[in-house]
Write a protein that holds these residues in place. Structure first.
Motif, PDB file in Angstrom:
ATOM      1  N   SER A   1       0.862  -1.187   0.000  1.00  0.00           N
ATOM      2  CA  SER A   1       0.000   0.000   0.000  1.00  0.00           C
ATOM      3  C   SER A   1       0.887   1.220   0.000  1.00  0.00           C
ATOM      4  N   SER A   2       1.269   1.666  -1.217  1.00  0.00           N
ATOM      5  CA  SER A   2       2.181   2.798  -1.362  1.00  0.00           C
ATOM      6  C   SER A   2       1.465   4.088  -0.998  1.00  0.00           C
ATOM      7  N   SER A   3       2.075   4.862  -0.147  1.00  0.00           N
ATOM      8  CA  SER A   3       1.455   6.133   0.262  1.00  0.00           C
ATOM      9  C   SER A   3       1.364   7.117  -0.879  1.00  0.00           C
ATOM     10  N   SER A   4       2.236   6.937  -1.922  1.00  0.00           N
ATOM     11  CA  SER A   4       2.215   7.871  -3.047  1.00  0.00           C
ATOM     12  C   SER A   4       0.943   7.743  -3.869  1.00  0.00           C
ATOM     13  N   SER A   5       0.248   6.586  -3.798  1.00  0.00           N
ATOM     14  CA  SER A   5      -0.984   6.408  -4.554  1.00  0.00           C
ATOM     15  C   SER A   5      -2.210   6.388  -3.653  1.00  0.00           C
ATOM     16  N   ASP A   6      -2.043   6.712  -2.390  1.00  0.00           N
ATOM     17  CA  ASP A   6      -3.160   6.735  -1.448  1.00  0.00           C
ATOM     18  C   ASP A   6      -3.747   8.137  -1.428  1.00  0.00           C
ATOM     19  N   PHE A   7      -4.691   8.404  -2.352  1.00  0.00           N
ATOM     20  CA  PHE A   7      -5.233   9.752  -2.484  1.00  0.00           C
ATOM     21  C   PHE A   7      -6.015  10.171  -1.243  1.00  0.00           C
ATOM     22  N   SER A   8      -6.586   9.208  -0.529  1.00  0.00           N
ATOM     23  CA  SER A   8      -7.368   9.560   0.645  1.00  0.00           C
ATOM     24  C   SER A   8      -6.507  10.147   1.755  1.00  0.00           C
ATOM     25  N   ALA A   9      -5.183   9.936   1.655  1.00  0.00           N
ATOM     26  CA  ALA A   9      -4.277  10.451   2.688  1.00  0.00           C
ATOM     27  C   ALA A   9      -3.908  11.910   2.460  1.00  0.00           C
ATOM     28  N   LEU A  10      -4.312  12.479   1.317  1.00  0.00           N
ATOM     29  CA  LEU A  10      -3.974  13.866   1.040  1.00  0.00           C
ATOM     30  C   LEU A  10      -4.687  14.776   2.033  1.00  0.00           C
ATOM     31  N   PRO A  11      -3.956  15.618   2.760  1.00  0.00           N
ATOM     32  CA  PRO A  11      -4.589  16.488   3.767  1.00  0.00           C
ATOM     33  C   PRO A  11      -5.672  17.368   3.147  1.00  0.00           C
ATOM     34  N   TYR A  12      -6.732  17.616   3.928  1.00  0.00           N
ATOM     35  CA  TYR A  12      -7.855  18.396   3.404  1.00  0.00           C
ATOM     36  C   TYR A  12      -7.426  19.804   2.999  1.00  0.00           C
ATOM     37  N   ASP A  13      -6.561  20.435   3.798  1.00  0.00           N
ATOM     38  CA  ASP A  13      -6.184  21.804   3.470  1.00  0.00           C
ATOM     39  C   ASP A  13      -5.412  21.869   2.155  1.00  0.00           C
ATOM     40  N   VAL A  14      -4.635  20.817   1.856  1.00  0.00           N
ATOM     41  CA  VAL A  14      -3.925  20.775   0.578  1.00  0.00           C
ATOM     42  C   VAL A  14      -4.915  20.570  -0.562  1.00  0.00           C
ATOM     43  N   LEU A  15      -5.827  19.634  -0.371  1.00  0.00           N
ATOM     44  CA  LEU A  15      -6.826  19.358  -1.394  1.00  0.00           C
ATOM     45  C   LEU A  15      -7.698  20.573  -1.675  1.00  0.00           C
ATOM     46  N   SER A  16      -8.153  21.247  -0.633  1.00  0.00           N
ATOM     47  CA  SER A  16      -9.020  22.408  -0.808  1.00  0.00           C
ATOM     48  C   SER A  16      -8.270  23.551  -1.496  1.00  0.00           C
ATOM     49  N   ARG A  17      -6.976  23.651  -1.224  1.00  0.00           N
ATOM     50  CA  ARG A  17      -6.183  24.703  -1.880  1.00  0.00           C
ATOM     51  C   ARG A  17      -6.013  24.409  -3.363  1.00  0.00           C
ATOM     52  N   ILE A  18      -5.788  23.133  -3.666  1.00  0.00           N
ATOM     53  CA  ILE A  18      -5.662  22.742  -5.067  1.00  0.00           C
ATOM     54  C   ILE A  18      -6.958  23.031  -5.824  1.00  0.00           C
ATOM     55  N   ALA A  19      -8.083  22.725  -5.186  1.00  0.00           N
ATOM     56  CA  ALA A  19      -9.378  22.816  -5.860  1.00  0.00           C
ATOM     57  C   ALA A  19     -10.040  24.179  -5.741  1.00  0.00           C
TER      58      ALA A  19
END
Length: 341
Positions: free
Chosen positions: A53-71
Motif C-alpha cells: 500500500s504505497s502512500s504515493s498512490s493513497d489519495f485519501s491520505a492527502l490532507p484536506y487543506d492541501v486538497l481544498s487549496r488545489i481545488a
C-alpha cells in the motif's frame, strides 16, 4: 474603467521581434499560477497492488487543506472530475460543490437571469457563502461587487485571497487595483500581472503589455510588450488585437508587416473595436472597395467615431441608391464576433 488602447506615441524606433523574457527568478512572494496546480490531475492514479500500500498512490491520505487549496479555483466540471477520484475526495470536496451552487445563484441575482430579478445584495450574499466554502471564483465575484459598491478595501481583500490561492482573475484584479491606487503600488502589481499572464489570463497579458509599453512599474520594453499584446490577441482580447496591428504597422517590437497589420486590424474590427472599424474602413477605401468601406465606417460611426461619419458620407455620394441600401442592410445585420474583451 475606460482604458486607452494605445498608451503613448511612438518614439520612432523600430525593433525586431524577440522571444519572451524569462519569468523573474524572485517569485517567492507570490503563489504558483493555477495552471500549475491543475496539472496534478493530468495523470491517471495508479491502483495500489494487493501486496503493498504505497502512500504515493493513497489519495485519501492527502490532507484536506492541501486538497481544498488545489481545488479552490476549480470550475464545476473540474470539481466533478476530482470528486470521482475516490470517496475521500468526494467527501472532502463537498463544500466546493456547494460553493458552485451559491456561485450560480449569485450570478443569477447579479444579472437578473434564470427567472429572478437583479438584486445586488442577494448576489453578494450568495458569493460570500461560496467564498466561505473556499471557491476563488466566488471570492473574485464578491470582490467585484464590493468594488462596484465603492467598498474598495473589502474588494481588494477578496481579490488578494483569491490571488494567493492561485486564481488568475483574482491576480489580475488585484494588480489593477494596485495600479489604480493612490499612490499606486506598481511593483507588486507587476508581480501579480506576470503570474496571471503566464497562467493564460488574457486581460492580465494586455495590462502587462501596457505597463511594459509605458515603462510603468517595470523597465520599458517594446519587444516584450508586443509579445504580450500578441499573446492576448491570440487569446481573443479585442484591445490587444488592435495594439498588435499597430505594432506590426509601426514595426514596434514586431517585424514590420503591413499584411499582418491589416489582418489584426480586421480581426479587431470584426470583434467590435470601433477605432479598428474606422481604420479598416479607411484601408478598404484606399483600396477602392467602397461597399465594404461604407459598412465598416457605418459601424464605426454608430460606435461614436465621428471622423468615420464624414468619410462615409463622402463615399455614399459616389454609390448608387441600390449600393447604399445594400451597405446599410449589411451594417444593420452585422454582429460582432465573440471575444474575451
Amino acid at each position: 474603467m475606460k482604458q486607452k488602447t494605445w498608451p503613448c506615441k511612438s518614439d520612432g524606433l523600430h525593433f525586431t521581434a524577440l522571444p519572451f523574457l524569462k519569468k523573474p527568478n524572485d517569485s517567492s512572494a507570490f503563489t504558483k499560477p493555477a495552471k500549475t496546480r491543475r496539472s496534478f490531475f493530468n495523470s491517471t492514479p495508479k491502483t495500489p497492488s494487493s501486496s503493498s500500500s504505497s502512500s504515493s498512490s493513497d489519495f485519501s491520505a492527502l490532507p484536506y487543506d492541501v486538497l481544498s487549496r488545489i481545488a479552490a479555483s476549480f470550475t464545476l466540471p473540474n470539481l466533478k472530475a476530482a470528486s470521482l477520484v475516490c470517496r475521500a475526495w468526494r467527501d472532502a470536496l463537498k463544500p466546493m460543490r456547494e460553493a458552485m451552487v451559491f456561485l450560480k445563484w449569485g450570478k443569477r441575482f447579479k444579472h437578473g437571469r434564470g427567472g429572478v430579478k437583479a438584486n445586488l445584495s442577494k448576489a453578494l450574499d450568495s458569493f460570500l457563502k461560496g467564498a466561505a466554502r473556499g471557491s476563488t471564483l466566488a471570492m473574485v465575484d464578491a470582490g467585484l461587487i464590493y468594488w462596484e459598491m465603492g467598498r474598495k478595501d473589502e474588494g481588494i481583500a477578496w481579490y488578494r485571497r483569491a490571488a494567493e490561492l492561485g486564481d488568475p482573475a483574482g491576480q489580475c484584479n488585484l494588480a489593477i487595483s494596485y495600479l489604480q491606487a493612490s499612490p499606486p503600488n506598481t511593483e507588486e502589481a507587476i508581480g501579480w500581472l506576470y503570474q496571471a499572464s503566464y497562467a493564460g489570463h488574457v486581460r492580465a497579458q494586455y495590462q502587462l503589455a501596457l505597463c511594459l509599453h509605458q515603462g510603468r512599474g517595470v523597465g520599458r520594453s517594446l519587444q516584450e510588450a508586443a509579445q504580450w499584446y500578441h499573446r492576448a490577441a491570440e487569446g481573443g482580447y479585442v484591445r490587444a488585437m488592435y495594439n498588435t496591428s499597430v505594432c506590426y504597422l509601426m514595426g514596434e517590437g514586431l517585424v514590420q508587416s503591413h499584411r499582418l497589420a491589416r489582418k489584426w486590424m480586421k480581426r479587431a474590427a470584426d470583434h467590435g473595436h470601433s477605432k479598428a472599424q474606422f481604420e479598416h474602413g479607411l484601408g478598404l477605401f484606399s483600396e477602392g472597395d467602397m461597399m465594404k468601406a461604407v459598412v465598416y465606417l457605418e459601424l464605426a460611426t454608430r460606435a461614436g467615431e465621428r471622423p468615420a461619419a464624414r468619410l462615409k458620407n463622402v463615399i455614399l455620394q459616389q454609390l448608387s441608391a441600390t449600393s447604399r441600401d445594400r451597405a446599410m442592410l449589411l451594417a444593420d445585420s452585422w454582429r460582432a464576433l465573440p471575444s474575451s474583451r
